[in-house]
Design a protein around this motif. Structure first.
Motif, mmCIF file in Angstrom:
data_model
loop_
_atom_site.group_PDB
_atom_site.id
_atom_site.type_symbol
_atom_site.label_atom_id
_atom_site.label_comp_id
_atom_site.label_asym_id
_atom_site.label_seq_id
_atom_site.Cartn_x
_atom_site.Cartn_y
_atom_site.Cartn_z
ATOM 1 N N GLY A 1 0.787 -1.223 0.000
ATOM 2 C CA GLY A 1 0.000 0.000 0.000
ATOM 3 C C GLY A 1 0.817 1.269 0.000
ATOM 4 N N THR A 2 2.143 1.161 -0.114
ATOM 5 C CA THR A 2 3.008 2.343 -0.182
ATOM 6 C C THR A 2 2.947 2.935 -1.585
ATOM 7 O OG1 THR A 2 4.507 1.477 1.499
ATOM 8 C CG2 THR A 2 5.373 3.186 0.055
ATOM 9 N N VAL A 3 2.798 4.249 -1.640
ATOM 10 C CA VAL A 3 2.646 4.958 -2.917
ATOM 11 C C VAL A 3 3.891 5.795 -3.184
ATOM 12 C CG1 VAL A 3 1.355 6.809 -4.079
ATOM 13 C CG2 VAL A 3 0.135 5.007 -2.818
ATOM 14 N N ALA A 4 4.304 5.852 -4.430
ATOM 15 C CA ALA A 4 5.343 6.771 -4.874
ATOM 16 C C ALA A 4 4.701 7.836 -5.745
ATOM 17 C CB ALA A 4 6.423 6.031 -5.652
ATOM 18 N N ALA A 5 5.043 9.084 -5.496
ATOM 19 C CA ALA A 5 4.456 10.186 -6.262
ATOM 20 C C ALA A 5 5.429 11.352 -6.253
ATOM 21 C CB ALA A 5 3.112 10.607 -5.666
ATOM 22 N N ALA A 6 5.102 12.377 -7.009
ATOM 23 C CA ALA A 6 5.885 13.615 -7.011
ATOM 24 C C ALA A 6 4.926 14.786 -6.957
ATOM 25 C CB ALA A 6 6.765 13.699 -8.255
ATOM 26 N N VAL A 7 5.385 15.868 -6.347
ATOM 27 C CA VAL A 7 4.556 17.057 -6.228
ATOM 28 C C VAL A 7 5.427 18.291 -6.452
ATOM 29 C CG1 VAL A 7 4.904 17.216 -3.732
ATOM 30 C CG2 VAL A 7 2.876 18.274 -4.760
ATOM 31 N N VAL A 8 4.860 19.322 -7.040
ATOM 32 C CA VAL A 8 5.600 20.557 -7.272
ATOM 33 C C VAL A 8 5.947 21.211 -5.933
ATOM 34 C CG1 VAL A 8 5.415 22.913 -8.139
ATOM 35 C CG2 VAL A 8 4.659 21.020 -9.557
ATOM 36 N N ASP A 9 7.219 21.579 -5.783
ATOM 37 C CA ASP A 9 7.694 22.271 -4.582
ATOM 38 C C ASP A 9 8.153 23.670 -5.013
ATOM 39 O OD1 ASP A 9 8.922 23.251 -2.323
ATOM 40 O OD2 ASP A 9 10.216 21.511 -1.996
ATOM 41 N N TRP A 10 7.371 24.688 -4.646
ATOM 42 C CA TRP A 10 7.693 26.039 -5.094
ATOM 43 C C TRP A 10 8.951 26.577 -4.438
ATOM 44 C CZ3 TRP A 10 5.469 26.704 -9.384
ATOM 45 C CH2 TRP A 10 4.186 26.207 -9.617
ATOM 46 N N GLY B 1 11.893 26.335 -6.770
ATOM 47 C CA GLY B 1 11.732 26.972 -8.063
ATOM 48 C C GLY B 1 10.712 26.279 -8.941
ATOM 49 N N GLY B 2 9.860 25.466 -8.340
ATOM 50 C CA GLY B 2 8.819 24.798 -9.100
ATOM 51 C C GLY B 2 9.205 23.426 -9.605
ATOM 52 N N HIS B 3 10.265 22.821 -9.050
ATOM 53 C CA HIS B 3 10.645 21.468 -9.450
ATOM 54 C C HIS B 3 9.736 20.441 -8.776
ATOM 55 C CE1 HIS B 3 14.160 22.454 -11.759
ATOM 56 N NE2 HIS B 3 14.716 23.117 -10.755
ATOM 57 N N LEU B 4 9.587 19.302 -9.438
ATOM 58 C CA LEU B 4 8.879 18.181 -8.836
ATOM 59 C C LEU B 4 9.785 17.476 -7.831
ATOM 60 C CD1 LEU B 4 7.204 16.731 -12.038
ATOM 61 C CD2 LEU B 4 5.965 17.586 -10.039
ATOM 62 N N VAL B 5 9.215 17.163 -6.672
ATOM 63 C CA VAL B 5 9.948 16.485 -5.604
ATOM 64 C C VAL B 5 9.319 15.117 -5.384
ATOM 65 C CG1 VAL B 5 10.497 16.533 -3.143
ATOM 66 C CG2 VAL B 5 10.620 18.636 -4.497
ATOM 67 N N GLY B 6 10.138 14.080 -5.385
ATOM 68 C CA GLY B 6 9.641 12.734 -5.188
ATOM 69 C C GLY B 6 9.237 12.484 -3.748
ATOM 70 N N GLN B 7 8.170 11.697 -3.567
ATOM 71 C CA GLN B 7 7.648 11.392 -2.246
ATOM 72 C C GLN B 7 7.389 9.888 -2.125
ATOM 73 O OE1 GLN B 7 6.621 13.676 0.215
ATOM 74 N NE2 GLN B 7 6.892 15.603 -0.880
ATOM 75 N N VAL B 8 7.718 9.331 -0.945
ATOM 76 C CA VAL B 8 7.282 7.993 -0.569
ATOM 77 C C VAL B 8 6.154 8.179 0.435
ATOM 78 C CG1 VAL B 8 7.952 5.759 0.372
ATOM 79 C CG2 VAL B 8 9.628 7.141 -0.851
ATOM 80 N N LEU B 9 5.015 7.549 0.182
ATOM 81 C CA LEU B 9 3.833 7.747 1.011
ATOM 82 C C LEU B 9 3.400 6.409 1.596
ATOM 83 C CD1 LEU B 9 1.985 10.006 -1.581
ATOM 84 C CD2 LEU B 9 3.260 10.788 0.417
ATOM 85 N N PRO B 10 3.975 6.023 2.752
ATOM 86 C CA PRO B 10 3.596 4.744 3.367
ATOM 87 C C PRO B 10 2.152 4.800 3.843
ATOM 88 C CG PRO B 10 5.614 5.651 4.338
ATOM 89 C CD PRO B 10 4.981 6.737 3.533
ATOM 90 N N GLN B 11 1.466 3.665 3.774
ATOM 91 C CA GLN B 11 0.081 3.640 4.237
ATOM 92 C C GLN B 11 0.031 3.978 5.717
ATOM 93 O OE1 GLN B 11 -2.144 -0.124 4.426
ATOM 94 N NE2 GLN B 11 -3.726 0.865 3.214
ATOM 95 N N GLY B 12 -0.714 5.033 6.062
ATOM 96 C CA GLY B 12 -0.860 5.447 7.442
ATOM 97 C C GLY B 12 0.337 6.170 8.022
ATOM 98 N N GLY B 13 1.358 6.438 7.212
ATOM 99 C CA GLY B 13 2.566 7.100 7.700
ATOM 100 C C GLY B 13 2.778 8.461 7.081
#
Length: 342
Positions: free
Chosen positions: A196-205, A208-220
């Motif tokens: 259930g762990t998700v990998a994603a990226a989100v813009v971090d202003w 300078g507006g680059h995408l930053v990678g994220q690990v999103l553990p379930q419930g963490g």
């Protein structure tokens, strides 16, 4: 002008048999085997529209385009015994993106208006079920499903705003949906593993507006992926229970651990398309060739040479690669191909 019509497996197979992807020779793998293509059959009256992912055991989900101009895009799952036509959700254009070992397939159907409005669905028990919208969102797509049935998706507020906010429909809470990254700005979904762990990226202003990678553990709490380059987007593209593969700036493909640390670079790859549970990765080289990197490293193997728009989508536990390629019969057509190194 090409007249719409069906492309049978026999026609496509004949094209490939004359030379891998219309003339490109098979590349010899490091172990001395050759990557040989075989086309998957298509039901009568349909052509291949697109291919998604699968269960790592040989089942892959995809979408068919009907020969009739009045027909609708329809979902299909290819298994060892051939294609299983799942049809349309509620009589509307339906695209499938993934299927798990339990046979549950996911995707979305589309309502057309001023802007196309998507609705996430799953196929289970012989029928399609619409997945619930999060509060405040009406535009939803299901992107991937893990072995236990957790579904990764992306949602948008309206048809006009697009679809990019990361969500999960959890298997242990039917009828619910969780928004994982509520931060404003563009998001890219890299996949969901069997825990259930998700990998994603989100813009971090702040960068300078680059995408930053994220690990999103379930419930963490979210874990930021360390960047192996001074600047540039960090975008996870595939995830297993052991590693995450993705791109960092213009430096190519890297592996990350689930704690966010960089494991190593994957030489030769420009992008990662799929990774199996053992750690084998398939993707594209800078010149467009399709490459297979064995688990644990080792020299890259050329699966298909550049050209003919080869697009890998899945690598199985045994190392077979599924994807699409353009063939000619004599007009261009998209075929679903299984490459086996034997």
């Amino acid at each position: 002008m090409r007249t719409p019509g069906k492309y049978t497996a026999a026609v496509v197979a004949a094209v490939l048999a004359g030379g891998i992807l219309a003339g490109a020779p098979a590349a010899e793998a490091v172990e001395g085997c050759q990557w040989a293509p075989a086309t998957l059959p298509v039901p009568d009256g349909y052509r291949v529209h697109d291919l998604g992912s699968g269960d790592e055991a040989g089942a892959v989900a995809g979408t068919l385009q009907p020969a009739s101009i009045s027909g609708r895009l329809a979902g299909v799952v290819w298994r060892a015994d051939g294609p299983h036509l799942l049809g349309t959700a509620f009589g509307l254009d339906t695209e499938l993106t993934d299927v798990n070992a339990s046979g549950v397939a996911v995707g979305s159907y589309t309502e057309y208006g001023e802007f196309p409005l998507h609705h996430a669905v799953r196929y289970t028990g012989g029928h399609f079920e619409r997945l619930p919208d999060p509060p405040g969102y009406t535009n939803t797509e299901a992107l991937a499903i893990n072995a236990r049935g957790d579904i990764l998706g992306a949602v948008g507020e309206t048809a006009a705003t697009g679809v990019n906010t990361t969500v999960v429909w959890p298997a242990d809470a039917p009828g619910t949906v969780e928004v994982l990254l509520s931060a404003p700005g563009w998001q890219v979904q890299g996949g969901i593993d069997d825990n259930g762990t998700v990998a994603a990226a989100v813009v971090d202003w702040s960068t300078g507006g680059h995408l930053v990678g994220q690990v999103l553990p379930q419930g963490g709490a979210p874990i930021r992926l360390a960047s192996p380059v001074p600047a540039g987007d960090v975008v996870p593209q595939v995830i297993t229970t052991h590693r995450i593969a993705g791109t960092a700036g213009d430096a190519g493909v890297f592996l990350w651990n689930h704690d966010g640390s960089v494991d190593r670079a994957l030489p030769g790859l420009k992008s990662a398309a799929a990774m199996n549970s053992a750690g084998a990765v398939v993707g594209h080289a800078l010149d467009g060739a399709m490459l297979f990197l064995p688990p644990g490293g080792g020299p890259a193997q050329t699966v298909a040479l550049p050209g003919h728009d080869t697009r890998p989508r899945e690598v199985t536990e045994t190392g077979d690669v599924f994807g699409t390629a353009t063939v000619y019969s004599p007009d261009p057509a998209k075929a679903v191909v299984r490459w086996h190194c034997g």
